[in-house]
Structure formats: structure tokens, C-alpha cells
Scaffold this active site. Structure first.
Site, PDB file in Angstrom:
ATOM      1  N   THR A  63     -86.924  94.453 102.174  1.00  0.00           N
ATOM      2  CA  THR A  63     -87.479  93.785 100.990  1.00  0.00           C
ATOM      3  C   THR A  63     -87.511  94.785  99.844  1.00  0.00           C
ATOM      4  O   THR A  63     -87.574  95.989 100.073  1.00  0.00           O
ATOM      5  CB  THR A  63     -88.912  93.326 101.340  1.00  0.00           C
ATOM      6  OG1 THR A  63     -88.812  92.305 102.304  1.00  0.00           O
ATOM      7  CG2 THR A  63     -89.692  92.826 100.151  1.00  0.00           C
ATOM      8  N   SER A  95     -92.753  83.837 103.880  1.00  0.00           N
ATOM      9  CA  SER A  95     -92.883  85.295 103.738  1.00  0.00           C
ATOM     10  C   SER A  95     -94.121  85.637 102.911  1.00  0.00           C
ATOM     11  O   SER A  95     -94.610  84.829 102.132  1.00  0.00           O
ATOM     12  CB  SER A  95     -91.633  85.815 103.027  1.00  0.00           C
ATOM     13  OG  SER A  95     -91.874  87.061 102.444  1.00  0.00           O
ATOM     14  N   ASP A  96     -94.589  86.869 103.060  1.00  0.00           N
ATOM     15  CA  ASP A  96     -95.717  87.336 102.221  1.00  0.00           C
ATOM     16  C   ASP A  96     -95.297  87.644 100.787  1.00  0.00           C
ATOM     17  O   ASP A  96     -96.135  87.751  99.896  1.00  0.00           O
ATOM     18  CB  ASP A  96     -96.295  88.625 102.815  1.00  0.00           C
ATOM     19  CG  ASP A  96     -95.252  89.746 102.780  1.00  0.00           C
ATOM     20  OD1 ASP A  96     -94.249  89.635 103.509  1.00  0.00           O
ATOM     21  OD2 ASP A  96     -95.407  90.688 101.984  1.00  0.00           O
ATOM     22  N   ARG A 117     -90.568  79.156 107.834  1.00  0.00           N
ATOM     23  CA  ARG A 117     -91.466  80.318 107.830  1.00  0.00           C
ATOM     24  C   ARG A 117     -91.688  80.822 106.393  1.00  0.00           C
ATOM     25  O   ARG A 117     -90.769  80.861 105.580  1.00  0.00           O
ATOM     26  CB  ARG A 117     -90.828  81.415 108.685  1.00  0.00           C
ATOM     27  CG  ARG A 117     -91.686  82.659 108.856  1.00  0.00           C
ATOM     28  CD  ARG A 117     -91.142  83.825 108.089  1.00  0.00           C
ATOM     29  NE  ARG A 117     -91.979  85.012 108.226  1.00  0.00           N
ATOM     30  CZ  ARG A 117     -91.812  86.106 107.500  1.00  0.00           C
ATOM     31  NH1 ARG A 117     -90.845  86.183 106.623  1.00  0.00           N
ATOM     32  NH2 ARG A 117     -92.620  87.129 107.655  1.00  0.00           N
ATOM     33  N   GLY A 174     -94.391  90.137 107.316  1.00  0.00           N
ATOM     34  CA  GLY A 174     -95.140  89.264 106.421  1.00  0.00           C
ATOM     35  C   GLY A 174     -96.424  88.734 107.026  1.00  0.00           C
ATOM     36  O   GLY A 174     -97.458  88.641 106.358  1.00  0.00           O
ATOM     37  N   THR A 201     -94.095  95.628 101.639  1.00  0.00           N
ATOM     38  CA  THR A 201     -92.993  95.291 102.536  1.00  0.00           C
ATOM     39  C   THR A 201     -93.489  95.465 103.966  1.00  0.00           C
ATOM     40  O   THR A 201     -94.496  96.120 104.196  1.00  0.00           O
ATOM     41  CB  THR A 201     -91.754  96.163 102.266  1.00  0.00           C
ATOM     42  OG1 THR A 201     -90.726  95.795 103.192  1.00  0.00           O
ATOM     43  CG2 THR A 201     -92.044  97.649 102.414  1.00  0.00           C
ATOM     44  N   GLY A 202     -92.763  94.873 104.917  1.00  0.00           N
ATOM     45  CA  GLY A 202     -93.180  94.971 106.313  1.00  0.00           C
ATOM     46  C   GLY A 202     -93.194  93.590 106.934  1.00  0.00           C
ATOM     47  O   GLY A 202     -92.508  92.687 106.460  1.00  0.00           O
TER      48      GLY A 202
HETATM   49  N1  ASP Z   1     -92.240  91.220 104.115  1.00  0.00           N
HETATM   50  C1  ASP Z   1     -91.000  90.548 104.358  1.00  0.00           C
HETATM   51  C2  ASP Z   1     -91.256  89.290 105.120  1.00  0.00           C
HETATM   52  O1  ASP Z   1     -91.992  89.294 106.080  1.00  0.00           O
HETATM   53  C3  ASP Z   1     -89.988  91.361 105.113  1.00  0.00           C
HETATM   54  C4  ASP Z   1     -89.808  92.769 104.605  1.00  0.00           C
HETATM   55  O2  ASP Z   1     -90.683  93.323 103.958  1.00  0.00           O
HETATM   56  O3  ASP Z   1     -88.761  93.339 104.856  1.00  0.00           O
HETATM   57  O4  ASP Z   1     -90.685  88.281 104.792  1.00  0.00           O
END
Ligand code: ASP
Length: 280
Positions: free
Chosen positions: A154, A184-185, A182, A206, A203-204
Site C-alpha cells: 500500500t 480495506s482500512d 472485503r 487492514g 499500511t499492514g
Molecule cells: N492495509 C491494506 C489492506 O489491508 C494492505 C496493505 O497495507 O498493504 O487492504
């Protein structure tokens, strides 16, 4: 004036030196270009500019190079927030546009500022965004081989402009292989939040970021008087009971630039006009 950007997580940073160097170079060149842009533009305009450049790079999981969902299709999410007006606009699970962040920007003056799925895609195509496939052969090969994509990636940007105003933008292709529908955050206040005191982009995973309300919580703690490092420490400690996977970048109104991750290693770069800092 300050800018910090991130390109998500990069788990192979210790082994794949070629990709690591490519990501470092891309982030340095984008953070420099964004700082130049910030000289004549607002923080809000600049975060859109920076995230557009990141979306256009196939190295990152946003825009071109987005990951593919379990049904073989790409759905992307992005949000923009202005720290002065306190408004957030965003798109969730949009398809077939090159730059989701620009669609989010276009939605900012509307009453209905966050659109999802078909509604977001239709809004984009009715408002001059051409049909565009963001699929790359690399992502298709990962999907066909049922391989986890090469690190989530992200992208996001926080900027503090010459008038002391803050803004944040975040854009993602999601986790990869996710169930259709789904959320995402990245287009929520858990993943992308700013006010007059601080801006944060995450990022991470979600689900972990939403459960932790990471960006909104860090910003609220700073607003209530906690120093930036303490606000991060407390919020990241709250991820530990469920081994939450998150990284975040921030700038506060005093110009402090900060980043933290729960697991190795978020890729990021920042520039304050003198010093470029890039992940190692
Ligand atoms: N945060 C993003 C999600 O869960 C994924 C990512 O940060 O790479 O959609």
C-alpha cells in the site's frame, strides 16, 4: 514544509537486494518530486500528487501493480483527508481506473464523499476517468501460482505545507486473494486520518488496523497533548495482544516526522528540504 511517504511492507528486504534498491530509488525520487511540488501547492494537492506517482509505479500495490482478489479481479481503495477542513473523501473497491486517489480527490466537494464498488467505478467513468487495467504480468503470475504477493505495498503520503496545513492520502490494491466485498482500512479513518495537529497514513493488515483504529487513535492522542513518539508507542502496544500487523507514517503540526512498524519492515522516505531519510 515536510513530506513523508510509504510504500507498504517489504518482507524480502534482507534477501532481494535488487527490488529493495529499486524501491529505495523510487521512494527517494518521489519524495523529492513531492517536496518540489509542495513549494507551490497545498498539502492536500501534494499528497494527491505523491500518491498518484506511487500508484503509477508497478513496484507498489496501489494503482498499477495492485494485487488480485480471490475471483481474479482487481479492486482498489483510496482516501484523501484535509486536516484543515476535516473532510475525508474516498473510494472503496473501485475497478478499472488508473488512479483511485484522483477519483477520491474529485469526490471531495460532494455531499456523498465515499463511494464503494460499482458506484465508485461508475462515478469515475462518468467523470472523465478512462477505463484502465492496472494489472501487471507479475501480479497475474503471483495469482496464477497462488503465491503470496511480494510483500504488501500500500502507498501513502503525509504533507505539511508552507502555511502549516496538513493532509494525508492513502491508496491500496488490498491484501491479495481477499474475498469479494472485503473492505480495506485504507479508505477509512483507521488507515488515513488527519486534523490540524497531526496526519497519519497506515499500511499492514487492514483488519488489524481497523480493530486498532490506528491512524485516528494516534492523531487523537496527539491532539490531546501526547508527544508523537508516545502516541505511537501506546497505539502500537495496543496491537500486541493480537499480534497486529501495521506500519504508520506521520507528521505533526510542529513538523516532527515519525514512522513505526509492528513487524519488519515498512518502506518509507521523508524529506524536510535538507535531509532525505529512506528505509534501509
Ligand atoms: N492495509 C491494506 C489492506 O489491508 C494492505 C496493505 O497495507 O498493504 O487492504
Amino acid at each position: 514544509m515536510k513530506v513523508i511517504i510509504h510504500g507498504g511492507f517489504f518482507s524480502e528486504s534482507s534477501t532481494d537486494i535488487k527490488t529493495k534498491t529499486a524501491k529505495q530509488e523510487a521512494l527517494v525520487s518521489i519524495v523529492k518530486a513531492s517536496y518540489e511540488y509542495l513549494k507551490n501547492h497545498t498539502a492536500t494537492e501534494t499528497v494527491v500528487y505523491a500518491v498518484t506517482l506511487l500508484e503509477d509505479s508497478p513496484l507498489f500495490n496501489a494503482g498499477i501493480g495492485s494485487q488480485i482478489q480471490s475471483d481474479g479481479q482487481i479492486r482498489m481503495s483510496a482516501a484523501l483527508m484535509d486536516g484543515t477542513t476535516q473532510k475525508l473523501s474516498g473510494v472503496i473497491n473501485i475497478q478499472n481506473v488508473q488512479n483511485p486517489i484522483k477519483v477520491a480527490e474529485q469526490l471531495m466537494p460532494y455531499d456523498d464523499r465515499v463511494l464503494g464498488g460499482e458506484g465508485a467505478t461508475n462515478f469515475a467513468h462518468k467523470n472523465g476517468f478512462a477505463e484502465f487495467s492496472t494489472e501487471t504480468p507479475e501480479r497475474r503470475a503471483e495469482f496464477e501460482n497462488k503465491l503470496a504477493a511480494t510483500g504488501t505495498g500500500t502507498v501513502g503520503c503525509v504533507a505539511l505545507d508552507a502555511d502549516g496545513k496538513l493532509a494525508v492520502a492513502t491508496s491500496t490494491g488490498g491484501k491479495g486473494f481477499e474475498m469479494v466485498g472485503r473492505i480495506s482500512d485504507s479508505a477509512t479513518v483507521a488507515g488515513n486520518y488527519v486534523n490540524a495537529h497531526c496526519g497519519v497514513s497506515c499500511t499492514g493488515v487492514g483488519e488489524d488496523i481497523v480493530s486498532n483504529a490506528t491512524a485516528a487513535k494516534i492523531v487523537t492522542r496527539i491532539t490531546d497533548g501526547l508527544p508523537i513518539a508516545d502516541a505511537f508507542e501506546k497505539t502500537f502496544a495496543e496491537l500486541k495482544p493480537y499480534d497486529g500487523f501495521a506500519g504508520a507514517i506521520a507528521i505533526d503540526a510542529n513538523g516532527n516526522i515519525f514512522h513505526q512498524d509492528s513487524h519488519p519492515s515498512m518502506v518509507f522516505a521523508s524529506f524536510d528540504g535538507e535531509n532525505i531519510v529512506v528505509f534501509q
